[in-house]
Design an enzyme around this catalytic site. Structure first.
Site, PDB file in Angstrom:
ATOM      1  N   HIS A 150     -27.342  21.067  20.828  1.00 15.21           N
ATOM      2  CA  HIS A 150     -28.177  21.419  20.013  1.00 15.21           C
ATOM      3  C   HIS A 150     -29.512  21.544  20.652  1.00 15.21           C
ATOM      4  CE1 HIS A 150     -25.549  21.138  15.947  1.00 15.21           C
ATOM      5  NE2 HIS A 150     -24.955  21.652  17.050  1.00 15.21           N
ATOM      6  N   SER A 197     -25.895  27.174  21.803  1.00 12.71           N
ATOM      7  CA  SER A 197     -24.825  27.738  22.359  1.00 12.71           C
ATOM      8  C   SER A 197     -24.886  29.080  23.326  1.00 12.71           C
ATOM      9  CB  SER A 197     -23.972  28.244  21.068  1.00 12.71           C
ATOM     10  OG  SER A 197     -23.636  27.297  20.330  1.00 12.71           O
ATOM     11  N   LYS A 252     -15.859  30.594  10.297  1.00 10.63           N
ATOM     12  CA  LYS A 252     -14.818  30.980  11.547  1.00 10.63           C
ATOM     13  C   LYS A 252     -14.072  29.876  12.119  1.00 10.63           C
ATOM     14  CE  LYS A 252     -15.802  33.994  15.411  1.00 10.63           C
ATOM     15  NZ  LYS A 252     -16.794  34.809  15.859  1.00 10.63           N
ATOM     16  N   ASP A 253     -14.754  28.902  12.420  1.00  7.92           N
ATOM     17  CA  ASP A 253     -14.052  27.601  12.847  1.00  7.92           C
ATOM     18  C   ASP A 253     -13.262  26.995  12.197  1.00  7.92           C
ATOM     19  OD1 ASP A 253     -15.954  27.710  14.973  1.00  7.92           O
ATOM     20  OD2 ASP A 253     -17.367  26.008  14.432  1.00  7.92           O
ATOM     21  N   GLU A 290       3.228  12.919  31.379  1.00 11.14           N
ATOM     22  CA  GLU A 290       2.939  14.268  30.068  1.00 11.14           C
ATOM     23  C   GLU A 290       2.495  15.099  30.639  1.00 11.14           C
ATOM     24  OE1 GLU A 290       4.396  12.649  27.353  1.00 11.14           O
ATOM     25  OE2 GLU A 290       2.616  12.674  25.990  1.00 11.14           O
TER      26      GLU A 290
HETATM   27  C1  HEM Z   1      -8.776  10.084  22.016  1.00 12.31           C
HETATM   28  C2  HEM Z   1      -8.172   9.874  21.172  1.00 12.31           C
HETATM   29  C3  HEM Z   1      -6.725   9.448  21.480  1.00 12.31           C
HETATM   30  C4  HEM Z   1      -5.731  10.166  22.246  1.00 12.31           C
HETATM   31  C5  HEM Z   1      -5.797  11.287  23.157  1.00 12.31           C
HETATM   32  C6  HEM Z   1      -4.423   9.065  22.184  1.00 12.31           C
HETATM   33  C7  HEM Z   1      -3.402   9.496  22.727  1.00 12.31           C
HETATM   34  C8  HEM Z   1      -2.059   8.473  22.638  1.00 12.31           C
HETATM   35  C9  HEM Z   1      -1.013   8.838  23.271  1.00 12.31           C
HETATM   36  C10 HEM Z   1      -0.577  10.025  24.264  1.00 12.31           C
HETATM   37  C11 HEM Z   1      -0.077   7.692  22.809  1.00 12.31           C
HETATM   38  C12 HEM Z   1       1.384   7.850  22.951  1.00 12.31           C
HETATM   39  C13 HEM Z   1       2.269   8.557  21.880  1.00 12.31           C
HETATM   40  C14 HEM Z   1       3.579   8.166  21.747  1.00 12.31           C
HETATM   41  O1  HEM Z   1       4.339   8.639  22.855  1.00 12.31           O
HETATM   42  O2  HEM Z   1       4.000   7.364  20.854  1.00 12.31           O
HETATM   43  C15 HEM Z   1      -0.962   7.112  21.935  1.00 12.31           C
HETATM   44  C16 HEM Z   1      -0.409   5.762  21.206  1.00 12.31           C
HETATM   45  C17 HEM Z   1      -0.870   5.047  20.509  1.00 12.31           C
HETATM   46  N1  HEM Z   1      -2.185   4.985  20.195  1.00 12.31           N
HETATM   47 FE1  HEM Z   1      -3.359   6.513  20.546  1.00 12.31          FE
HETATM   48  N2  HEM Z   1      -4.717   8.058  21.227  1.00 12.31           N
HETATM   49  C18 HEM Z   1      -5.944   8.278  20.698  1.00 12.31           C
HETATM   50  C19 HEM Z   1      -6.655   7.500  19.655  1.00 12.31           C
HETATM   51  C20 HEM Z   1      -6.217   6.260  19.363  1.00 12.31           C
HETATM   52  C21 HEM Z   1      -6.803   5.425  18.512  1.00 12.31           C
HETATM   53  C22 HEM Z   1      -8.264   5.455  18.074  1.00 12.31           C
HETATM   54  C23 HEM Z   1      -6.061   4.320  18.261  1.00 12.31           C
HETATM   55  C24 HEM Z   1      -6.373   3.364  17.482  1.00 12.31           C
HETATM   56  C25 HEM Z   1      -7.614   2.640  17.301  1.00 12.31           C
HETATM   57  C26 HEM Z   1      -4.816   4.623  18.725  1.00 12.31           C
HETATM   58  C27 HEM Z   1      -3.787   3.959  18.733  1.00 12.31           C
HETATM   59  C28 HEM Z   1      -2.585   3.704  19.110  1.00 12.31           C
HETATM   60  C29 HEM Z   1      -1.337   3.306  19.208  1.00 12.31           C
HETATM   61  C30 HEM Z   1      -1.225   2.137  18.462  1.00 12.31           C
HETATM   62  C31 HEM Z   1      -0.508   3.899  20.157  1.00 12.31           C
HETATM   63  C32 HEM Z   1       1.173   3.441  19.983  1.00 12.31           C
HETATM   64  C33 HEM Z   1       2.024   3.874  18.983  1.00 12.31           C
HETATM   65  C34 HEM Z   1       2.714   5.116  19.609  1.00 12.31           C
HETATM   66  O3  HEM Z   1       3.317   4.967  20.648  1.00 12.31           O
HETATM   67  O4  HEM Z   1       2.856   6.149  18.838  1.00 12.31           O
HETATM   68  N3  HEM Z   1      -5.117   5.746  19.443  1.00 12.31           N
HETATM   69  N4  HEM Z   1      -2.015   7.469  21.967  1.00 12.31           N
END
Ligand code: HEM
Lengths: 499, 282
Positions: free
Chosen positions: A216, A220, A244-245, A288
């Site tokens: 900002h 853009s 649009k978004d 992944e």
């Molecule tokens: C930038 C955002 C985020 C990305 C890119 C991300 C990515 C991931 C990925 C790749 C997994 C593994 C998925 C699976 O195979 O189950 C995962 C699991 C998990 N994430 Fe995140 N995550 C993000 C944000 C968060 C936030 C903010 C929290 C909690 C405050 C969180 C909590 C968890 C928990 C508890 C799991 C384990 C449960 C599971 O395996 O499904 N994540 N996350």
């Protein structure tokens, strides 16, 4: 950025708050009346898509954390508990797992958009840097998250990646032990990864805020790569860009839903449904999909330390991009040779992604080495040289001129359309004369379409009431917008519309 | 025009990244690719065939359960909608046929009692070592997730097409192929260790520690379905899919509506966007 008149609250309470915390004017100035170049195409909508994906990840993540148990002997079971016993737990969990993939998909599109249109060039270097920082933090978040379900791939990916640090000369082994909290991946590793996985998304959110702040300040970029010279060449962010978004967000979520509901395990590896087993190495440890190009670079270098350095360098080189590509022409639209190499780079990244999924043996290694060398050559050799040898097309004077000359075909088509509109207007007029009041508005609109230069565009006709949610509440910005609309009208060339 | 072409090309390219990226790595000279089978639960409108699930459950109970556990399934799950849907009484009766360990009681003793619907399926072996000792050195894996946990390769171009057909049945195709794919004699030149059986589909290298579990007429079906290995394998594979994904019907049901909702929303948003942008000349 172009000067815009700052918003002044109209009500006494608004003014009261404004003196103490100017949050209303902040929101209005930054997200409602904020001028955006009117030539933005659909590639500019992915910032909003990314914001929505971040919010989805945060919400689903926080809910998952309420049911998840970060312990080596319980993590896997707790995921199955979420999938089977928690109300809609399967939805939350699949949303989060697939959400990560679609987050990265949107991120890659967003970044390639920058590469094509030269969005990293002055004055947007800092904006670009923060984008690269977000990429790095996202990768760490994705990696730590993938370890949490504590399946076979979780465990072995953690083992392989943390082991990379042992390549650091002298202190490598100590660093690995320090990272893992032990001699191998185990409960301490899981718990610290969980802690980081909860922390890093908050840092991403902060980085995103700075990213948007920087945006900002400089405004853009746009497909022409020419800065808007006056407000005529811009439209207010709301409703134009927002609408649009939001449309693209809906389409993106449609694609997301296709995977989430009908093939939630397509993007995951089946082995992650096998509980982690430290004694049994899976035949192929595959990260992944969004890590595959980096993984290919890592394995392409025969030396372990070299591979690690190359992998990190492949991202760090992006920080230097604003100076490696020193051509003064910003947008790829006007650089035919640059454009060719851009697409070769895209192909190279796809090739690297494919190679990352293949075993590191035989011919694959050689192709990966070639693709890795090309990747770096693109940034370190091709781009600097292109600055010398590229023969850019003549740059138009301004966005308005660019739009007029960029493709005459479109103008011709628009002329044809205008003609048709005139005919329809005639029709409508006849009907209006016959007493059909409902078509009055259409007539008015047709009228201004009939005149190619609607200097006196009637706001009443141009702005159907109620179509603008923001205008309804913020009368000041409305006035501003109408003023802009009037100016715009006089600057507009052919009555062409481009979406 | 060119920008349209470029957009299309980029979309195609990104789709390709997405797809190529997910190809499982292929190792040198390995197992046969399981052919695709028809499954009632495939595709966006797929539903479990309840009669098939019940037959599969019967096969599982009478044959596989002596070796394979089902630890993520509680007896009450057998009565849940979108699955076998036994009545409450039927579930109680099934549970009562099994004993589970409970305790300690007032005297501090562990004791055995008949299972209740809330209990989980009891494990067939006390631990994996006992399981391995009874089975040629390999403990039989728990069956609750097997249908999602086997990386049977789909190969190119199937895995690309799968994205559009929402094919998620590689695991059940594999189980069916494995159960029907045993060969009495390994081909010439292939040595199989004592006690192992030759199975060209087995992902772990063609010599499997599970003896062929099925033979014709091993299980007596009540609904007139032919008592063949082929039917048993199909039915038990479907049952294992349910065990791995008991919320599949709910997911697809919601999915169809969510998809429709987003499609209509997208169309409306497009129209609004078009109308708003009509005001902007270039
Ligand atoms: C930038 C955002 C985020 C990305 C890119 C991300 C990515 C991931 C990925 C790749 C997994 C593994 C998925 C699976 O195979 O189950 C995962 C699991 C998990 N994430 Fe995140 N995550 C993000 C944000 C968060 C936030 C903010 C929290 C909690 C405050 C969180 C909590 C968890 C928990 C508890 C799991 C384990 C449960 C599971 O395996 O499904 N994540 N996350």
């Amino acid at each position: 950025m172009l000067g815009q008149t700052p918003y002044q609250p109209k009500t006494w309470i608004g003014r009261w708050l404004e003196k103490r915390l100017p949050v209303i004017s902040l929101v209005v100035d930054q997200f409602v009346s904020f001028p955006t170049p009117k030539t933005l195409n659909y590639w500019w909508t992915f910032g909003m898509v990314l914001s929505v994906m971040l919010i989805i990840q945060l919400i689903t993540g926080i809910v998952l954390a309420m049911h998840y148990t970060p312990h080596a002997s319980m993590a896997f079971d707790s995921i199955e508990h979420i999938m089977r016993d928690v109300q809609y737990g399967w939805l939350i969990r699949y949303m989060h797992a697939n959400g990560a993939s679609f987050f990265f998909l949107a991120l890659f599109i967003h970044m390639f958009r920058c590469l094509y249109y030269g969005s990293y060039k002055a004055p947007r270097e800092v904006l670009w840097w923060f984008g690269v920082l977000i990429l790095l933090t996202m990768m760490t978040t994705g990696f730590t998250g993938y370890v949490l379900p504590w399946g076979q791939m979780s465990y072995w990916a953690a083992t392989v990646i943390t082991n990379l640090f042992s390549a650091i000369p002298e202190y490598g082994d100590e660093i690995v032990i320090w990272l893992l909290g032990g001699y191998s991946v185990d409960n301490p590793t899981l718990v610290r990864f969980y802690s980081l996985h909860y922390l890093l998304p908050m840092i991403i959110a902060a980085l995103v805020a700075i990213h948007v702040w920087a945006l900002h300040v400089v405004g853009s970029n746009n497909p022409t790569g020419i800065e808007p010279k006056s407000l005529d060449e811009t439209v207010p962010f709301t409703p134009y860009a927002t609408m649009k978004d939001i449309f693209v967000v809906a389409v993106f979520l449609l694609l997301f839903a296709w995977f989430l509901f009908f093939q939630p395990n397509y993007l995951g590896h089946p082995d992650n449904y096998i509980p982690a087993d430290p004694l049994k190495t899976p035949p192929h440890i595959v990260p992944e999909w969004y890590f595959l190009p980096f993984y290919a670079i890592l394995r392409a270098v025969p030396d372990k330390l070299g591979g690690v350095v190359a992998m990190f360098a492949s991202i760090l080189v992006l920080f230097l991009l604003p100076w490696l590509d020193w051509s003064r022409v910003r947008s790829g639209t006007f650089r035919p040779l640059f454009r060719l190499f851009f697409w070769i780079l895209v192909a190279d990244c796809i090739l690297l992604g494919w190679l990352g999924a293949k075993p590191a043996e035989g011919i694959y290694v050689e192709i990966a080495q070639f693709a890795t060398i090309y990747y770096f050559a693109h940034f370190l050799l091709v781009l600097p040289l292109l600055g010398l040898f590229d023969r850019p097309k003549r740059l138009p004077e301004s966005i308005t001129a660019a739009v007029a000359t960029l493709d005459e075909k479109k103008a011709a088509a628009a002329e044809q359309a205008a003609l048709e509109r005139v005919m329809r207007a005639q029709d409508a007029e006849d009907r209006a004369k016959a007493g059909d009041t409902a078509t009055a508005e259409e007539t008015a609109k047709a009228d201004d379409a009939a005149k190619p230069e609607p200097a006196a565009e009637a706001p009443a006709a141009g702005e159907p009431p109620g179509a603008e949610p923001a205008a309804a509440t913020e009368d000041a910005s409305d006035v501003q917008r109408e003023k802009a609309a009037g100016e715009r009208g006089s600057a507009a060339g052919a009555p062409d519309k481009k979406d | 025009m060119t920008s349209k072409l470029i957009s299309a090309a980029t979309c195609a390219a990104l789709a390709l990244v997405l797809t190529t990226a997910t190809t499982p790595a292929k190792a040198a000279g390995e197992s046969l690719k399981p052919p695709s089978q028809y499954w009632s639960f495939s595709g966006p409108f797929g539903r479990y065939d309840q009669a098939q699930l019940r037959r599969g459950f019967q096969v599982f109970r009478e044959v596989c359960a002596s070796c394979h556990g089902l630890k993520y399934i509680a007896f009450r799950n057998l009565g849940e909608p979108g699955g076998l849907e036994f009545t409450e009484d039927e579930v109680k009766a099934i549970a009562a046929e099994y004993t589970v360990q409970d305790g300690p009681n007032a005297d501090g003793e562990m004791f055995e009692r008949p299972a209740k619907p809330a209990d989980r399926w009891p494990p067939p072996f006390e631990n994996d070592v006992v399981g391995a000792l009874a089975n040629n050195g390999v403990a039989p894996p728990d069956a609750s997730l097997l249908a999602k946990a086997r990386a049977a390769e789909r190969g190119f171009p199937s895995f690309v097409i799968d994205m559009f057909t929402t094919h998620q049945e590689a695991g059940v195709d594999y189980i069916y192929a494995l159960l029907t794919g045993y060969e009495d004699e390994p081909p010439e030149g292939v040595e199989i260790a004592d006690g192992l059986s030759y199975n060209p589909y087995f992902l772990g290298g063609n010599a499997i520690a599970m003896v062929p579990p099925l033979f014709d007429e091993a299980v007596e079906y009540e609904d007139g379905t032919a008592p063949t290995i082929d039917n048993y394998a199909r039915d038990v594979a479907a049952f294992m899919m349910w065990a791995a994904e008991p919320k599949l019907e709910q997911r697809k049901f919601i999915g169809v509506w969510a998809f429709l909702y987003l499609a209509i929303l997208g169309a409306l948003l497009y129209l609004i966007k078009k109308k708003i942008w009509r005001r902007v000349g270039h």
